[in-house]
Write a protein that holds these residues in place. Sequence first.
Motif, PDB file in Angstrom:
ATOM      1  N   GLY A  83      43.541  57.119  39.132  1.00 55.91           N
ATOM      2  CA  GLY A  83      42.630  56.453  38.216  1.00 55.91           C
ATOM      3  C   GLY A  83      43.167  55.116  37.759  1.00 55.91           C
ATOM      4  N   VAL A  84      44.476  55.068  37.459  1.00 49.50           N
ATOM      5  CA  VAL A  84      45.093  53.801  37.074  1.00 49.50           C
ATOM      6  C   VAL A  84      44.993  52.791  38.210  1.00 49.50           C
ATOM      7  CG1 VAL A  84      47.255  52.692  36.406  1.00 49.50           C
ATOM      8  CG2 VAL A  84      46.631  54.905  35.430  1.00 49.50           C
ATOM      9  N   VAL A  85      45.251  53.238  39.432  1.00 49.07           N
ATOM     10  CA  VAL A  85      45.156  52.345  40.596  1.00 49.07           C
ATOM     11  C   VAL A  85      43.751  51.775  40.709  1.00 49.07           C
ATOM     12  CG1 VAL A  85      45.250  52.229  43.103  1.00 49.07           C
ATOM     13  CG2 VAL A  85      47.003  53.492  41.844  1.00 49.07           C
ATOM     14  N   CYS A  86      42.752  52.649  40.651  1.00 49.88           N
ATOM     15  CA  CYS A  86      41.371  52.197  40.830  1.00 49.88           C
ATOM     16  C   CYS A  86      40.945  51.257  39.701  1.00 49.88           C
ATOM     17  CB  CYS A  86      40.437  53.403  40.893  1.00 49.88           C
ATOM     18  SG  CYS A  86      40.686  54.470  42.314  1.00 49.88           S
ATOM     19  N   GLY A  87      41.224  51.652  38.441  1.00 45.47           N
ATOM     20  CA  GLY A  87      40.803  50.824  37.314  1.00 45.47           C
ATOM     21  C   GLY A  87      41.485  49.476  37.307  1.00 45.47           C
ATOM     22  N   ALA A  88      42.787  49.456  37.515  1.00 49.46           N
ATOM     23  CA  ALA A  88      43.514  48.189  37.489  1.00 49.46           C
ATOM     24  C   ALA A  88      43.147  47.305  38.671  1.00 49.46           C
ATOM     25  CB  ALA A  88      45.023  48.461  37.480  1.00 49.46           C
ATOM     26  N   THR A  89      42.947  47.908  39.852  1.00 49.15           N
ATOM     27  CA  THR A  89      42.598  47.111  41.040  1.00 49.15           C
ATOM     28  C   THR A  89      41.227  46.474  40.879  1.00 49.15           C
ATOM     29  OG1 THR A  89      43.920  48.563  42.444  1.00 49.15           O
ATOM     30  CG2 THR A  89      42.272  47.191  43.525  1.00 49.15           C
ATOM     31  N   ALA A  90      40.234  47.267  40.445  1.00 48.74           N
ATOM     32  CA  ALA A  90      38.882  46.721  40.280  1.00 48.74           C
ATOM     33  C   ALA A  90      38.873  45.604  39.250  1.00 48.74           C
ATOM     34  CB  ALA A  90      37.920  47.836  39.870  1.00 48.74           C
ATOM     35  N   THR A  91      39.607  45.794  38.159  1.00 45.15           N
ATOM     36  CA  THR A  91      39.626  44.765  37.113  1.00 45.15           C
ATOM     37  C   THR A  91      40.383  43.529  37.574  1.00 45.15           C
ATOM     38  OG1 THR A  91      39.627  46.573  35.507  1.00 45.15           O
ATOM     39  CG2 THR A  91      40.089  44.374  34.678  1.00 45.15           C
ATOM     40  N   ALA A  92      41.492  43.722  38.274  1.00 46.54           N
ATOM     41  CA  ALA A  92      42.257  42.570  38.766  1.00 46.54           C
ATOM     42  C   ALA A  92      41.415  41.710  39.706  1.00 46.54           C
ATOM     43  CB  ALA A  92      43.525  43.054  39.463  1.00 46.54           C
ATOM     44  N   ALA A  93      40.616  42.369  40.544  1.00 52.36           N
ATOM     45  CA  ALA A  93      39.762  41.610  41.457  1.00 52.36           C
ATOM     46  C   ALA A  93      38.750  40.764  40.693  1.00 52.36           C
ATOM     47  CB  ALA A  93      39.051  42.568  42.413  1.00 52.36           C
ATOM     48  N   ARG A  94      38.169  41.350  39.627  1.00 52.02           N
ATOM     49  CA  ARG A  94      37.198  40.591  38.843  1.00 52.02           C
ATOM     50  C   ARG A  94      37.869  39.498  38.022  1.00 52.02           C
ATOM     51  NH1 ARG A  94      32.320  43.467  38.535  1.00 52.02           N
ATOM     52  NH2 ARG A  94      31.529  41.583  37.502  1.00 52.02           N
ATOM     53  N   LEU A  95      39.091  39.755  37.559  1.00 56.07           N
ATOM     54  CA  LEU A  95      39.813  38.728  36.806  1.00 56.07           C
ATOM     55  C   LEU A  95      40.159  37.541  37.696  1.00 56.07           C
ATOM     56  CD1 LEU A  95      42.250  40.916  34.675  1.00 56.07           C
ATOM     57  CD2 LEU A  95      40.238  39.686  33.868  1.00 56.07           C
ATOM     58  N   ALA A  96      40.489  37.818  38.957  1.00 55.88           N
ATOM     59  CA  ALA A  96      40.809  36.722  39.880  1.00 55.88           C
ATOM     60  C   ALA A  96      39.599  35.816  40.074  1.00 55.88           C
ATOM     61  CB  ALA A  96      41.281  37.296  41.213  1.00 55.88           C
ATOM     62  N   VAL A  97      38.410  36.416  40.125  1.00 57.72           N
ATOM     63  CA  VAL A  97      37.189  35.611  40.246  1.00 57.72           C
ATOM     64  C   VAL A  97      36.928  34.858  38.947  1.00 57.72           C
ATOM     65  CG1 VAL A  97      34.702  35.722  40.631  1.00 57.72           C
ATOM     66  CG2 VAL A  97      36.235  37.189  41.957  1.00 57.72           C
ATOM     67  N   ARG A  98      37.110  35.558  37.811  1.00 58.89           N
ATOM     68  CA  ARG A  98      36.853  34.917  36.515  1.00 58.89           C
ATOM     69  C   ARG A  98      37.736  33.693  36.305  1.00 58.89           C
ATOM     70  NH1 ARG A  98      39.248  37.609  31.207  1.00 58.89           N
ATOM     71  NH2 ARG A  98      41.064  36.589  32.159  1.00 58.89           N
ATOM     72  N   ASP A  99      38.985  33.787  36.716  1.00 65.07           N
ATOM     73  CA  ASP A  99      39.956  32.716  36.478  1.00 65.07           C
ATOM     74  C   ASP A  99      40.072  31.769  37.670  1.00 65.07           C
ATOM     75  OD1 ASP A  99      40.471  33.888  34.028  1.00 65.07           O
ATOM     76  OD2 ASP A  99      42.102  35.126  34.815  1.00 65.07           O
ATOM     77  N   ALA A 100      38.995  31.622  38.430  1.00 59.93           N
ATOM     78  CA  ALA A 100      39.016  30.699  39.576  1.00 59.93           C
ATOM     79  C   ALA A 100      39.435  29.307  39.110  1.00 59.93           C
ATOM     80  CB  ALA A 100      37.634  30.647  40.218  1.00 59.93           C
ATOM     81  N   PRO A 101      40.395  28.669  39.791  1.00 59.20           N
ATOM     82  CA  PRO A 101      40.930  27.388  39.310  1.00 59.20           C
ATOM     83  C   PRO A 101      39.876  26.304  39.129  1.00 59.20           C
ATOM     84  CG  PRO A 101      42.320  28.312  41.040  1.00 59.20           C
ATOM     85  CD  PRO A 101      41.094  29.172  40.981  1.00 59.20           C
ATOM     86  N   ALA A 102      38.884  26.255  40.028  1.00 59.22           N
ATOM     87  CA  ALA A 102      37.892  25.180  39.936  1.00 59.22           C
ATOM     88  C   ALA A 102      37.111  25.244  38.624  1.00 59.22           C
ATOM     89  CB  ALA A 102      36.925  25.278  41.121  1.00 59.22           C
TER      90      ALA A 102
END
Length: 797
Positions: A83-102
């Motif tokens: 559960g930790v793997v799934c929750g953290a992975t899904a959130t990390a992927a969305r955070l990477a999009v949210r914090d797009a450098p451009a």
Amino acid sequence: MSRPAEPAVGAATVPDLRLAGLAVAAWLAALTSLHLAAHTAAALAAGAAGLAALGSAHLLAVLGRPAPTVRRYGWIAVAVLLGVVCGATATAARLAVRDAPAVRALVDDRAAVDAELVVRDDPRPARGSTGGPATLLVRAELVALTTVDGRRVAAPLRVLVLATDPAWRGLLPGQRLTAEGRLGAPRGGDLTAAVLAARTAPVLHGPPPWSQRGAGTLRAGLQRACEPLPDEQGGLLPGLVVGDTSRLPPTVEEDFRATGMTHLNAVSGSNVAIVVGAVLLLARWGRAGPWLAAGLCAVALVGFVILVRPSPSVVRAATMGAIGLAALAAGRPRAALPALAAAVAVLVLVDPDLAGDPGFALSVLATGGLLLLAPAWRDALRRRGVPPGLAEALAVPAAAQLACGPVVAGISGTVSLVAVPANLLVVPAIAPATVLGVAAAVLSPFWPAGAEFAAWLASWPAWWLVVVARYGARLPAGTLPWPGGLTGALLLAGLTVALLVAARHPVVRRLVAVLAVAVIVGTLPVRLVASGWPPARWVAVACAVGQGDALVLPVVPGRAVVVDAGPDPAAVDGCLRRLGVREVSLLLFSHFHVDHTGGVAGVFRARRVAGVRTPQWPEPAAGRDLVRGAAAGAAGAGTAPASAGWTYREGAVELVVLGPPYPMRGTRSDPNNNSLVLLATVAGVRILLMGDAETEEQRALLDRVPAGGVRADVLKVAHHGSAYQEPAFLDAVRPRVALVPVGTGNSYAHPNPAVLARLARGGARVLRTDVDGDLAVVRHGEGLAVVARGTPPGRRS
């Protein structure tokens, strides 16, 4: 031939918690990751994945040798790590999009852009707006940004739009548009990538989706059907049915909040359960099989979601509310808990933002309480002779309130003692009001008269909800202060779990019951009878209403003059109730800022207001219209302006308006510097009420008022003790007592320490409502004293 024995009513059933560990771990991992950077969340996921792999390999290597209990708990531990793997992975992927450098670079530069957006939820007014046009909060999905130099950045991000143009108000979810504005940084802790301060009206691209247009038609029809009803029932019914609180009177909203009934004004799992449950009962009455009943429930569920608009919050509520009924319709009630766990995991992985949403937590906890606690409590009551229907009615709201209590306490900083009985009393009215309200909405496009009749029938159970909320909110000791935030939530959660575990033992259960009764019997009479409030011989009370002003002057017992009403109807109403004020001889407003006028409905609540006086300066228009609207709705409460030299006398109170001596224009804040400045004399005590008069008006008063004309025993410090004070004016007043109405943790840095220090050096005793609560000035022999009530309501805001 003997028949096999049937299980006794209430026989213990072990809950199926196989997926619970995975779901809770995914939820908490997503919540934690929302407050981390993307790479940190990814590292968390990688570490949990490594531990899960090691644990699984070890279990597989020794499978069959350890005891069954060891194997069971080992697999639970692996499920938690997954559960930790799934929750953290899904959130990390969305955070990477949210914090797009451009996009992040544009946000850091506060760039002006044209944004292509898709609206995600209904526009909602922002809380705490003070004057001017109301600010709307619009949650949207970003399609692309175009900068002033023509550069286009395409990014599927979430943004929050701050808009003041009225054209934003009627937008529907799914609407595509273009907006011009300036980017700003979000607060963090969610997936919002930017805040867009919109400068103009949106440019729409095509109509909203057909489902949203259909929902809009039905919602408008429900509002039309409710127009002939009294304001309270007519405003409550659309909120109860579809979450539309646009016409809900502020007094009703405050009563619902005080009694823990706010959840009824928003679409939640209970709304879904009521509607789908009604369809299920009809299907069972028609002898439909489990699968046909489940199909009819699914159709009703989809239709209801369309009616209330399929925003993320509504989809969440529909998912939670349908779990138990779907399992029941399929003939497998024990499948409800695994279904709840699976739904939590799927929703969090699809949209990690839900992990930090209080509404999501309340929906999950309420559903879990109904599935885990309510059946056992219901069966225990039935074993003690309580009729089945009453046992169900008692167990369901108690289980839901107990499960949701930690989150509510963390948000509000209070624990309600009336929430469970209030929700219990309204249980019989919720279902008929909701079902009849849905019928009114569905009938409105085809049969308006039938819709109005259904709404009229629904108004009677809605009336009962209003009555329970009104009287529950007025009960003394209805709420107790509690630590807010995460600390308060965890503390109450720990106490709740400890009590639930301890209550499994009869001796501990009896001990807890005896202690609870002893605490109530020992403390409640003290709070009800011996509160010592109001103190004898009081001449003025500064009410603790948060960041705002409300001051009360006694005319005779039960009647008073009220100067300003604060920002919150419930806070000023509570202050007046504690003082025993049943009639207001005069309601006077220093100026029209909302922190002085926003609570006007609370002054009028169940009281006769003989007259209303206002300043001549007509701005801000929002506060002016609020006062005029409240006065127009009350018999005999006419409004009239007051100017310098106007006097008033009744009972022990004498008033004279000192200023403004002339209209003040071009100052730092013209509404503040045109505040009515009042000199009140109550039983020989001179009290100077300054409104929000700042340096310019104070200097004008010194120039125009005769020497000694501003001298007073008590000073209500201007503008919550702000730095905009004229030192010579404070020296001329020379008060013995200085009262500072101010809100806890306000964002204006009020009060100013230098101002308070100057007053103290001049011999004044300085007291603040954010620290001491309601402040009463009393005559004590030949001098004055101040009695502080404590526990300021502003700490809750």
